[in-house]
Write a protein that holds these residues in place. Sequence first.
Motif, PDB file in Angstrom:
ATOM      1  N   SER A 126       6.004 -13.244   2.520  1.00 46.25           N
ATOM      2  CA  SER A 126       4.684 -12.630   2.647  1.00 46.25           C
ATOM      3  C   SER A 126       4.602 -11.726   3.868  1.00 46.25           C
ATOM      4  CB  SER A 126       3.590 -13.690   2.722  1.00 46.25           C
ATOM      5  OG  SER A 126       3.595 -14.453   1.556  1.00 46.25           O
TER       6      SER A 126
ATOM      7  N   SER B  33       6.427  -8.347   5.894  1.00 43.35           N
ATOM      8  CA  SER B  33       7.310  -7.227   5.578  1.00 43.35           C
ATOM      9  C   SER B  33       8.682  -7.534   6.176  1.00 43.35           C
ATOM     10  CB  SER B  33       6.754  -5.933   6.155  1.00 43.35           C
ATOM     11  OG  SER B  33       7.177  -5.760   7.486  1.00 43.35           O
TER      12      SER B  33
ATOM     13  N   GLY C 232      10.554  -5.969   8.147  1.00 40.63           N
ATOM     14  CA  GLY C 232      10.630  -5.758   9.581  1.00 40.63           C
ATOM     15  C   GLY C 232       9.949  -6.888  10.339  1.00 40.63           C
ATOM     16  N   GLU C 233       8.802  -7.303   9.840  1.00 41.21           N
ATOM     17  CA  GLU C 233       8.074  -8.393  10.505  1.00 41.21           C
ATOM     18  C   GLU C 233       8.888  -9.686  10.505  1.00 41.21           C
ATOM     19  OE1 GLU C 233       3.356  -7.540   9.732  1.00 41.21           O
ATOM     20  OE2 GLU C 233       4.566  -8.129   8.006  1.00 41.21           O
TER      21      GLU C 233
ATOM     22  N   GLN D 102       4.560 -16.392  -5.606  1.00 40.67           N
ATOM     23  CA  GLN D 102       4.424 -16.562  -4.164  1.00 40.67           C
ATOM     24  C   GLN D 102       3.603 -17.784  -3.820  1.00 40.67           C
ATOM     25  OE1 GLN D 102       3.253 -12.624  -3.091  1.00 40.67           O
ATOM     26  NE2 GLN D 102       5.385 -11.975  -2.941  1.00 40.67           N
TER      27      GLN D 102
ATOM     28  N   TYR E  57      -3.355  -7.591   0.090  1.00 34.64           N
ATOM     29  CA  TYR E  57      -3.017  -8.996  -0.145  1.00 34.64           C
ATOM     30  C   TYR E  57      -4.164  -9.882   0.291  1.00 34.64           C
ATOM     31  CZ  TYR E  57       1.773  -7.289  -0.574  1.00 34.64           C
ATOM     32  OH  TYR E  57       2.896  -6.619  -0.975  1.00 34.64           O
TER      33      TYR E  57
ATOM     34  N   THR F  27       6.757  -0.197  10.718  1.00 34.51           N
ATOM     35  CA  THR F  27       6.951  -1.533  10.189  1.00 34.51           C
ATOM     36  C   THR F  27       5.609  -2.081   9.693  1.00 34.51           C
ATOM     37  OG1 THR F  27       8.843  -2.027  11.560  1.00 34.51           O
ATOM     38  CG2 THR F  27       7.519  -3.897  10.871  1.00 34.51           C
ATOM     39  N   ALA F  28       5.613  -2.646   8.528  1.00 35.61           N
ATOM     40  CA  ALA F  28       4.433  -3.285   7.935  1.00 35.61           C
ATOM     41  C   ALA F  28       3.351  -2.305   7.541  1.00 35.61           C
ATOM     42  CB  ALA F  28       3.848  -4.361   8.870  1.00 35.61           C
ATOM     43  N   SER F  29       3.707  -1.051   7.362  1.00 33.19           N
ATOM     44  CA  SER F  29       2.676  -0.094   6.978  1.00 33.19           C
ATOM     45  C   SER F  29       2.425  -0.107   5.477  1.00 33.19           C
ATOM     46  CB  SER F  29       3.062   1.308   7.437  1.00 33.19           C
ATOM     47  OG  SER F  29       4.316   1.657   6.913  1.00 33.19           O
ATOM     48  N   GLY F  30       3.228  -0.807   4.727  1.00 36.50           N
ATOM     49  CA  GLY F  30       2.947  -0.945   3.304  1.00 36.50           C
ATOM     50  C   GLY F  30       3.926  -0.197   2.408  1.00 36.50           C
ATOM     51  N   LYS F  31       5.058   0.156   2.937  1.00 35.48           N
ATOM     52  CA  LYS F  31       6.028   0.922   2.149  1.00 35.48           C
ATOM     53  C   LYS F  31       6.602   0.087   0.994  1.00 35.48           C
ATOM     54  CE  LYS F  31       8.512   1.537   5.803  1.00 35.48           C
ATOM     55  NZ  LYS F  31       7.708   0.721   6.727  1.00 35.48           N
ATOM     56  N   SER F  32       7.023  -1.118   1.320  1.00 33.93           N
ATOM     57  CA  SER F  32       7.590  -1.964   0.266  1.00 33.93           C
ATOM     58  C   SER F  32       6.525  -2.325  -0.760  1.00 33.93           C
ATOM     59  CB  SER F  32       8.173  -3.243   0.857  1.00 33.93           C
ATOM     60  OG  SER F  32       9.214  -2.912   1.740  1.00 33.93           O
ATOM     61  N   THR F  33       5.318  -2.519  -0.272  1.00 34.43           N
ATOM     62  CA  THR F  33       4.226  -2.807  -1.191  1.00 34.43           C
ATOM     63  C   THR F  33       4.066  -1.649  -2.161  1.00 34.43           C
ATOM     64  OG1 THR F  33       3.165  -4.014   0.593  1.00 34.43           O
ATOM     65  CG2 THR F  33       1.789  -3.434  -1.293  1.00 34.43           C
TER      66      THR F  33
ATOM     67  N   GLN G 182      14.543  -3.770  -0.708  1.00 36.60           N
ATOM     68  CA  GLN G 182      14.949  -3.809   0.699  1.00 36.60           C
ATOM     69  C   GLN G 182      15.962  -4.917   0.954  1.00 36.60           C
ATOM     70  OE1 GLN G 182      11.475  -3.879   3.113  1.00 36.60           O
ATOM     71  NE2 GLN G 182      12.510  -2.935   4.842  1.00 36.60           N
TER      72      GLN G 182
ATOM     73  N   TYR H 148      14.069   5.286   7.515  1.00 38.08           N
ATOM     74  CA  TYR H 148      13.784   5.571   8.914  1.00 38.08           C
ATOM     75  C   TYR H 148      14.757   6.615   9.442  1.00 38.08           C
ATOM     76  CZ  TYR H 148      11.072   1.284   9.055  1.00 38.08           C
ATOM     77  OH  TYR H 148      10.145   0.320   8.840  1.00 38.08           O
TER      78      TYR H 148
HETATM   79  N1  LIG Z   1       3.283 -11.254  -0.505  1.00 32.60           N
HETATM   80  C1  LIG Z   1       2.521 -10.943   0.526  1.00 32.60           C
HETATM   81  N2  LIG Z   1       1.441 -11.690   0.804  1.00 32.60           N
HETATM   82  C2  LIG Z   1       0.657 -11.374   1.843  1.00 32.60           C
HETATM   83  N3  LIG Z   1       0.869 -10.340   2.659  1.00 32.60           N
HETATM   84  C3  LIG Z   1       1.925  -9.567   2.433  1.00 32.60           C
HETATM   85  C4  LIG Z   1       2.797  -9.835   1.359  1.00 32.60           C
HETATM   86  N4  LIG Z   1       3.769  -8.902   1.361  1.00 32.60           N
HETATM   87  C5  LIG Z   1       3.506  -8.083   2.412  1.00 32.60           C
HETATM   88  N5  LIG Z   1       2.394  -8.491   3.056  1.00 32.60           N
HETATM   89  C6  LIG Z   1       1.810  -7.837   4.209  1.00 32.60           C
HETATM   90  O1  LIG Z   1       1.540  -6.498   3.893  1.00 32.60           O
HETATM   91  C7  LIG Z   1       1.888  -5.633   4.943  1.00 32.60           C
HETATM   92  C8  LIG Z   1       2.838  -4.548   4.448  1.00 32.60           C
HETATM   93  O2  LIG Z   1       4.059  -5.129   4.033  1.00 32.60           O
HETATM   94  P1  LIG Z   1       5.226  -4.224   3.447  1.00 32.60           P
HETATM   95  O3  LIG Z   1       6.328  -5.140   3.125  1.00 32.60           O
HETATM   96  O4  LIG Z   1       4.716  -3.372   2.372  1.00 32.60           O
HETATM   97  O5  LIG Z   1       5.583  -3.337   4.699  1.00 32.60           O
HETATM   98  P2  LIG Z   1       6.725  -2.282   4.881  1.00 32.60           P
HETATM   99  O6  LIG Z   1       6.079  -1.015   5.172  1.00 32.60           O
HETATM  100  O7  LIG Z   1       7.663  -2.324   3.771  1.00 32.60           O
HETATM  101  O8  LIG Z   1       7.404  -2.797   6.209  1.00 32.60           O
HETATM  102  P3  LIG Z   1       8.939  -2.835   6.629  1.00 32.60           P
HETATM  103  O9  LIG Z   1       9.243  -1.530   7.187  1.00 32.60           O
HETATM  104  O10 LIG Z   1       8.971  -3.874   7.674  1.00 32.60           O
HETATM  105  O11 LIG Z   1       9.736  -3.178   5.451  1.00 32.60           O
HETATM  106  C9  LIG Z   1       2.470  -6.498   6.030  1.00 32.60           C
HETATM  107  O12 LIG Z   1       1.496  -6.702   7.021  1.00 32.60           O
HETATM  108  C10 LIG Z   1       2.778  -7.803   5.352  1.00 32.60           C
HETATM  109  O13 LIG Z   1       2.559  -8.876   6.238  1.00 32.60           O
END
Ligand SMILES: Nc1ncnc2c1ncn2[C@@H]1O[C@H](COP(=O)(O)OP(=O)(O)OP(=O)(O)O)[C@@H](O)[C@H]1O
Lengths: 604, 605
Positions: A498, A500, A502-503, B126, B361, B387-393, B433, B553
Motif C-alpha cells: 500500500s 509506493s 519509493g516509500e 489488498q 485510496y 516519489t509517491a506522486s501517483g505514477k504507479s497508480t 515496477q 527518473y
Molecule cells: N494499495 C494502496 N493502498 C493505499 N494507498 C496506496 C496504495 N498504493 C499506493 N498508495 C499510496 O498512493 C500514493 C501513490 O503511490 P504510487 O505507487 O502511485 O506512487 P509512485 O508515483 O509510483 O511512487 P514511486 O516513485 O515511489 O514508485 C502513495 O502515497 C502511496 O502510499
Amino acid sequence: MSTTTTGPQTSGTRMDTGEDIGAIDTLRRGVAISPELKEGVWATLLLAVIASCGQVVVPIAVQQTLDRGLNGPGGPRLGYVVWMGLAAAAAIAVTSTASYLMTSRLFATSERGLATLRIKAFRHVHDLPLLTQNTERRGALVSRVTSDVDQVSQFLVFGGLIFVVSVGQMLVATVLMVVYSWQLALVVWLSFAPLFLSIRYFQRKLSAAYGVVRHQVGVLLGAISEPVVGAAVVRSYAVEDRTQRRIDRAIGAYQSASTRAQKFTVVSFSLGGISAGLANAGVLIVGVLLGFTTDMTAGKVLAFAFLVTLFVGPVQMGTQILTDAQNAIASWRRVIGILETPADLVDPGPDGVVLPRGPIDVTFDHVSFAYPDGPPVLVDVDLHLEAGTRVAIVGETGSGKSTFAKLLTRLMDPVEGAVLLDGLDVRTIAQESLRASVVLVPQEGFLFDDSIAANVRYGRLGATEEEIRASARELGLSEWLEGLPRGLATKVGQRGESLSAGERQLVALLRAHLADPDLLVLDEATSAVDPRLEMQIGRALERLMEARTSVTIAHRLSTAEAADEVIVVDRGRVVQRGPHRELVAQEGSVYAGLHASWIAQHDA
Amino acid sequence: MGSEESQRRSTTLEGFRVLGHAIRREPGIFVLSTLGSVLFAVLTVADAWVLGWATDHVVIPAFETGEIGAGLLWAVLGLFLGVAILRAVGIVARRLGAGVMQYRMQAHTRRAVTRQYLTLPMEWHQRHPTGQLLSNAYSDVEAAWAPIAPLPMALGTVVMMVIAVVQMLLADVVMALVGLLVFPLVLVANLAYQRLASPLMTHAQGLRAEVSEIAHESFDGAMVVKTLGREGEETERFRAKAHELRDVNIRVGRIRAAFDPTLASLPNVGVLVVLAVGVARVTSGQTDAGDVVTVAYLLTIVSFPIRAIGWLLGEFPRSVVGFRRTRAVIEATGSMPHGGEALPTTPVGARLEVDGLRYSYDEEAPLLQGLSFDVEPGRTVAIVGATASGKSTLTSLLTRLVDPDGGRILVDGADLRDLAHGELARSVALVPQNAFLFDDTVRGNVTLGAEVPDEDVWAALRAAQADGFVAALPHGLDTRLGERGTSLSGGQRQRISLARALVRRPRLLILDDATSAVDPEVEARILATLRHGAMGDGDSTGGSDTTLVVVAYRKATISLADDVIHLQDGRVAGRGHHADLLSSSPAYARLVNAYEQAAHEAGER
Ligand SMILES: Nc1ncnc2c1ncn2[C@@H]1O[C@H](COP(=O)(O)OP(=O)(O)OP(=O)(O)O)[C@@H](O)[C@H]1O
Ligand SMILES: Nc1ncnc2c1ncn2[C@@H]1O[C@H](COP(=O)(O)OP(=O)(O)OP(=O)(O)O)[C@@H](O)[C@H]1O
Ligand SMILES: [Mg+2]
Ligand SMILES: [Mg+2]
C-alpha cells in the motif's frame, strides 16, 4: 537442534521432506520434540482402560438384569433388579466420567504438544539458511506448520491411546479364549492371520499413499499462493485461464491422491470384516467337530462365539487406527522433516565471539562462491576495507554484487575462503552480535502488514515515536513522513504494497538506520526513490556514516562518485578498485565504460 | 447473515443444509454410498440371524445327536462368509463412496474459491492477506465437507433405528414411549453441544487463518527477519497465535469430550428407566417380562445409530463455519464487469486518452485529481514525478487493475470498461515496477502460456538484453527460476519481466520504472532497442509503431520521449519536451537535475 560440526560447504541443503523417517521413528522423534505428549500418559491410559471396560460392563450389567432379574425362572426378582439397576447406573456414571476425563486430557496434551511442534518448526524455518528456505515454496512451507500439524492433532486425540487399549482388549480376549479352548483360540487367530500378515503390506502402501497426499497439500498451497501474490501480473496479462488450469491441476492431483489413499484404507478395513466371518464360521464348525472327540459342549461353543465378538471389535478398531495413523504420520514426518534439515549456517552459540562496537573493518580472504549446482559467481575475491570508509560497489547486472553483500552479512557462507570482520571469521561470531552490528538493506525490500512505525521498530525494538522521528529527520525524511496523512500510523499493507515503491525503500532505510549498525550494507536501497530525494538521502548518509563502515551497491554512479573507494565487480571478479577519480582515468577499463554510459545518459 | 444469536440457534439446520448442497451436487455417489451403508446395516442384523440359525440347526442338533453332515458344515461356512463378503462390499461402497464424495466436493469448492481469487479486484486482494486465502482454500474447505465422511453411516443406521423403534412400539406402547424419551434428550444434548461449540469453532477457524497468515508473511519476509536478527520476535508473534489456537482447541475438546459419552450413555439410561417402569408394569400384570426385555434390548440397539448420528452432528459446527468462510469468498462481489467491445488488430500503435482522471485510496488524501492528457499513436511519453506522486497508480489505472473514481481512460476511443475480457491485455502491456516471476521456466515466464515460437521468445529476450544470461543458464529457456525467480539477480529478473511484455508486441507498452535495477550500459541498449522497434525487427525502418508510456527518473529515458508529463499534486503540472520543461519549470528541473546539481556542488567544494 544445531550441532557444532561445521556443515557442508555449500549452503544449499534442500528442505528435508521427512519421507525416509520410519513410522516408529516418527513417533519417537515426535514425542522427543513435544515432550508434553508424554505428560500424564499413565493416568490417561488408566482412564482409557476404565472407559473401555465400562463399554463392556454396562451392556453386560443390563443384560444380566434382564436375564436374571426380570426374565428369570422364578419371575421378576425386584431386589435383584433394583441392585443391578443401581450398579449399572453407577457404571454408566463412572464410564462416562472416565471417558470425559480421558478425552479432554487427550485434547489438552496433544494440543499442547502440537503447539510446541508448530512453534519449533516455525522457528527452525527461520534458522535455516536463506538458500534452503528458497528450495521450497512459501505456500508449501506454510502447509507444514499449519495443516500438517492439524492432521497430526486429530490422530493423537482419537487414535493413540485407543490403539493401546484395543491391543490390550485383544490380548485379554485372547487369554480368555485360550482358557476356554486353546484349539478354538487357534482357529480364531488363524482366521485373522491373513489380515495380520497383510497389515505390514498395507501399512507400507498407505504410508506411501498418504505421503503423496501430504506432499500434494504443499503443492496445492504453493500453486495458490503464487498467483495470489502476483495477482497484478495475472490480471494485467489476462492469464487467469492458464493460472486457473495450473491451480486446477494441483487441486485434481490432491483429489486423486486422497482417493487413492482412501482405496487402500477401505480395502484393508474390509479385510477385517471377512476375517471375522471366517472366525465365526470356523469356531462353530471346529467346535462341533471338537464335540465328538473332547469335552466340548454346545454351551461352551456359544460362549466362545461371544468371546470372538470381544476379539473382533478391538481388531477392527485397531486396523482403523493404524490407517489413520499413516495419514497422521505422513504429516508428522513433514513437520519433523523441517527440524531435521540442518541449519548449515551454524550459530556458534555460546562459544560465539562478540564483535566489539565501533566501525568495522572487512576482509575477504580469497573468497569464492557458487550457488548450489551453479557456476562460480564470485571467484577469489581478496580485499580489505578499512574501518570507517564508504565503499561503493558497481558492476553489471548479474556480476555478483548482491552475492557479495550476502556473504558479507553472512546470509550465506563462502564455498572457499573466509569473510573476516575486525579480523574475526564471521562463522565464529555470535549471531546476535553479528546482526546487531551488521545490517543489510536488501535489494528486494519487504515490509510487514502493519504500520510504518511497527515496521521501523523492527530495526530497534521499543524505539519511541520520538526516536523514530529523530531518525527520519537525520535521514532527511521528515518532510515525507509528516506529509503522510496518517504519519507513522500509516498502514503499509501486505509486503508493503500500500506504499509506493519509493516509500517502501524509505521505510526499509529508516528501519536500518534506527538499528544503528557499525557496518551498513545497502543493496540498491534507493533505486526507486526520485533523484532529488535520493541525493538528499545520499548526503544525509554521508554524514551519518562517518563513524561507521558502509558498503553501497548502486547503479547510479552518483553514489560511486561520492564514495571513498569504488570496487568494480565484473563477472564475479574484482577488476578495479580505488577512488572514483582514479578509476575513471584508467582508459578502456570496465569502470570507465560504465561511467561513460552514465554520463551519456545524463548529457542526453 | 443474521445476528450471532440466530446463527447459533440454527447450526444443526445449517449443517444439514450444507450437506444438502453436497447431496444435490453429487447425488449419484451419495446414493451409492448410502446404499452401501444400508447393505452394511442389514447384514449386521443378518450376521446375528446366521449365528442364531447355526445354533438352532447345526450346533445344538450336532451335540444332541453326536453326528453332523458335511453339507451342513459347508452351509455354515458359506453363510458366514457370504454375509461377511457382502458386508465388506457394503463397507467398500460406503467408505469409498463417502471418500470420493468428500474429495469431489472439496475439489468443487476449491475450484470455486480459487476462481474468485483470480477474478476479484486488486482492491479485494489488498484487504485479504495471502495466508488467510490459503487457509480459506485448504483448511476451511476441509472443515466444510468433513461431515460427508460419517454421513452414509449415520443414514444407514437410521434404517436400523427405524426398524428398532417400530418393533418397540409393537411390543409395548407405554414402555416404548418411555424408551423413546431418549430422543428428546439426544436432541437437547445436541443443541447444547452445537450452542457451546459453534462460537468456539468459529473462533478456532479464524485463528487457523491467522496462524497461516503469520506463517506466510513471516516466511515471505524471511530475509529481512534474518538480516535484522528478528527470529526470536517472529517466533514470539507466531507463538502467541499458536497458543491462542491451542487454548481454543482445548476448550472445544472439553465440550466434545462431554458430548460423546453423553450420547453413548443416554440409551443405557433409557434402558434403566424402561426397566424401572417395566418392573412396575410386570408386577401389576399389565405386561409380561418378555416385552420388557424386548423393548430394553431394542433400546440398546438404538444406541449405535445414536452414536453414529452423534459423530455426524459433532462435525457440524466446524463444517458450518468452514462453509460460511468459503461462501464469503465465493459470494464476494466487486469483480470488474467487462464490456463486449474489441480493439482493432492493426500493428499500429494505440491512441491513449486520459480524461479528467480521478483516483484516491483514501478519501481524505486525494491522489489523482483530474488528470487529462493524450498520447498519439506511436509516440513516446515519459511520466515524471516525485516519489509517491501517483505514477504507479496511474499505470495500474491504464491497465485496468483498478477503475477510476472519476473520469475515463480511452484506448483507440474505447473506454477500458467497455472492453471484453482479455482484449486490453492483447493490446496493452505493463512492465510493473517490481518484477514478479513465477516458479516456472524462462520460457513459461516470458510466454505465460501463450503459443509463441522460440525465435520470438529469443527476440524478446534480445530486445530486453536478456539473451546473454539466459543462454548461459544450464538449461537455457527451460531453466526453472524458482519461486519469484530467486535464482536470478535483480536486474536479470527485471529483464525477463520486460521480455514478457515485449514478446506480446503490444500496441501500447507501459514501463513503470522497469529498468531501475539495470546498469547504465544495459539500460542504454534496451532503450535503443525500444526506440528502434520493440522486437528489433522493425530495425531501421523509422522506429517503432508501439505507443510507449514510460515512468522514469533517468534523463536518458526521459530525453528519449517525444513528450514529458510532469505529475505533481495529482495533476499534470507540465507537459512538453524535456528541454522545454527544464527551462520553464523550476520544480521539474530540481527533480530531474538532482545528480548534476550534486555533482556541480561537489565540484565546487
Ligand atoms: N494499495 C494502496 N493502498 C493505499 N494507498 C496506496 C496504495 N498504493 C499506493 N498508495 C499510496 O498512493 C500514493 C501513490 O503511490 P504510487 O505507487 O502511485 O506512487 P509512485 O508515483 O509510483 O511512487 P514511486 O516513485 O515511489 O514508485 C502513495 O502515497 C502511496 O502510499
Ligand atoms: N539463489 C540463486 N541461485 C542460483 N543462482 C543465483 C542465485 N542468486 C543469484 N544467482 C546468480 O548469481 C549471479 C550473480 O547474482 P547477483 O544477485 O549477485 O548479481 P548482482 O550483481 O547483484 O546483479 P543485479 O545488479 O542485477 O542485482 C547471477 O548470474 C545470478 O543468476
Ligand atoms: Mg543485486
Ligand atoms: Mg511507483
